[in-house]
Design a protein around this motif. Structure first.
Motif, PDB file in Angstrom:
ATOM      1  N   THR A  90       0.849  -1.186   0.000  1.00  0.00           N
ATOM      2  CA  THR A  90       0.000   0.000   0.000  1.00  0.00           C
ATOM      3  C   THR A  90       0.888   1.240   0.000  1.00  0.00           C
ATOM      4  O   THR A  90       2.103   1.157   0.202  1.00  0.00           O
ATOM      5  CB  THR A  90      -0.890   0.036   1.259  1.00  0.00           C
ATOM      6  OG1 THR A  90      -0.049   0.215   2.412  1.00  0.00           O
ATOM      7  CG2 THR A  90      -1.738  -1.213   1.402  1.00  0.00           C
ATOM      8  N   SER A 101      -4.541  -4.436  -8.536  1.00  0.00           N
ATOM      9  CA  SER A 101      -4.824  -3.701  -7.302  1.00  0.00           C
ATOM     10  C   SER A 101      -6.139  -4.188  -6.717  1.00  0.00           C
ATOM     11  O   SER A 101      -7.029  -4.631  -7.443  1.00  0.00           O
ATOM     12  CB  SER A 101      -4.877  -2.197  -7.556  1.00  0.00           C
ATOM     13  OG  SER A 101      -5.961  -1.864  -8.369  1.00  0.00           O
ATOM     14  N   GLU A 102      -6.217  -4.111  -5.419  1.00  0.00           N
ATOM     15  CA  GLU A 102      -7.464  -4.411  -4.722  1.00  0.00           C
ATOM     16  C   GLU A 102      -7.800  -3.215  -3.851  1.00  0.00           C
ATOM     17  O   GLU A 102      -6.902  -2.556  -3.321  1.00  0.00           O
ATOM     18  CB  GLU A 102      -7.341  -5.677  -3.864  1.00  0.00           C
ATOM     19  CG  GLU A 102      -6.416  -5.516  -2.675  1.00  0.00           C
ATOM     20  CD  GLU A 102      -6.463  -6.679  -1.704  1.00  0.00           C
ATOM     21  OE1 GLU A 102      -7.574  -7.113  -1.330  1.00  0.00           O
ATOM     22  OE2 GLU A 102      -5.395  -7.135  -1.321  1.00  0.00           O
ATOM     23  N   ASP A 103      -9.083  -2.913  -3.750  1.00  0.00           N
ATOM     24  CA  ASP A 103      -9.528  -1.837  -2.866  1.00  0.00           C
ATOM     25  C   ASP A 103      -9.644  -2.378  -1.450  1.00  0.00           C
ATOM     26  O   ASP A 103     -10.239  -3.436  -1.237  1.00  0.00           O
ATOM     27  CB  ASP A 103     -10.864  -1.267  -3.311  1.00  0.00           C
ATOM     28  CG  ASP A 103     -10.758  -0.437  -4.576  1.00  0.00           C
ATOM     29  OD1 ASP A 103      -9.649   0.057  -4.864  1.00  0.00           O
ATOM     30  OD2 ASP A 103     -11.772  -0.287  -5.270  1.00  0.00           O
ATOM     31  N   SER A 153      -5.711   1.522  -2.111  1.00  0.00           N
ATOM     32  CA  SER A 153      -5.326   0.381  -2.951  1.00  0.00           C
ATOM     33  C   SER A 153      -4.175  -0.402  -2.333  1.00  0.00           C
ATOM     34  O   SER A 153      -3.273   0.171  -1.732  1.00  0.00           O
ATOM     35  CB  SER A 153      -4.896   0.859  -4.333  1.00  0.00           C
ATOM     36  OG  SER A 153      -5.982   1.401  -5.036  1.00  0.00           O
ATOM     37  N   TYR A 207      -1.501  -3.228  -3.880  1.00  0.00           N
ATOM     38  CA  TYR A 207      -1.039  -3.776  -5.154  1.00  0.00           C
ATOM     39  C   TYR A 207      -0.373  -5.128  -4.943  1.00  0.00           C
ATOM     40  O   TYR A 207       0.323  -5.342  -3.943  1.00  0.00           O
ATOM     41  CB  TYR A 207      -0.040  -2.819  -5.806  1.00  0.00           C
ATOM     42  CG  TYR A 207      -0.643  -1.470  -6.119  1.00  0.00           C
ATOM     43  CD1 TYR A 207      -1.342  -1.265  -7.303  1.00  0.00           C
ATOM     44  CD2 TYR A 207      -0.515  -0.407  -5.227  1.00  0.00           C
ATOM     45  CE1 TYR A 207      -1.906  -0.026  -7.588  1.00  0.00           C
ATOM     46  CE2 TYR A 207      -1.072   0.834  -5.505  1.00  0.00           C
ATOM     47  CZ  TYR A 207      -1.762   1.008  -6.687  1.00  0.00           C
ATOM     48  OH  TYR A 207      -2.320   2.232  -6.959  1.00  0.00           O
TER      49      TYR A 207
END
Length: 71
Positions: A23, A52-54, A63, A65
């Motif tokens: 992050t 990427s994930e929220d 995000s 990564y």
């Protein structure tokens, strides 16, 4: 000739290659990298598959990564 010091791109990539997600706060704390999104863009342009994930925490969304290995 380049010195032995790694670039921020190299530091971020090596960190993700060990299976870690990263992050903005991780990058800032670990590497002094204040522009993680720019480093991720650089790495993608070099051909690395990064997703990427929220993440939602304390009412904030940011995000994380991850490097996708293989293929």
């Amino acid at each position: 000739m380049r010195s032995g010091k790694l670039t921020q791109n190299e530091l971020v990539l090596k960190y993700m290659e060990t299976g870690n997600g990263i992050t903005h706060m991780d990058a800032l704390t670990l590497f002094g990298c204040a522009r993680l999104a720019a480093r991720i863009d650089d790495l993608k342009k070099m051909g690395h598959n990064i997703i990427s994930e929220d993440v939602k925490r304390n009412g904030k969304t940011f995000s994380r990564y991850h490097l996708v290995k293989g293929k």
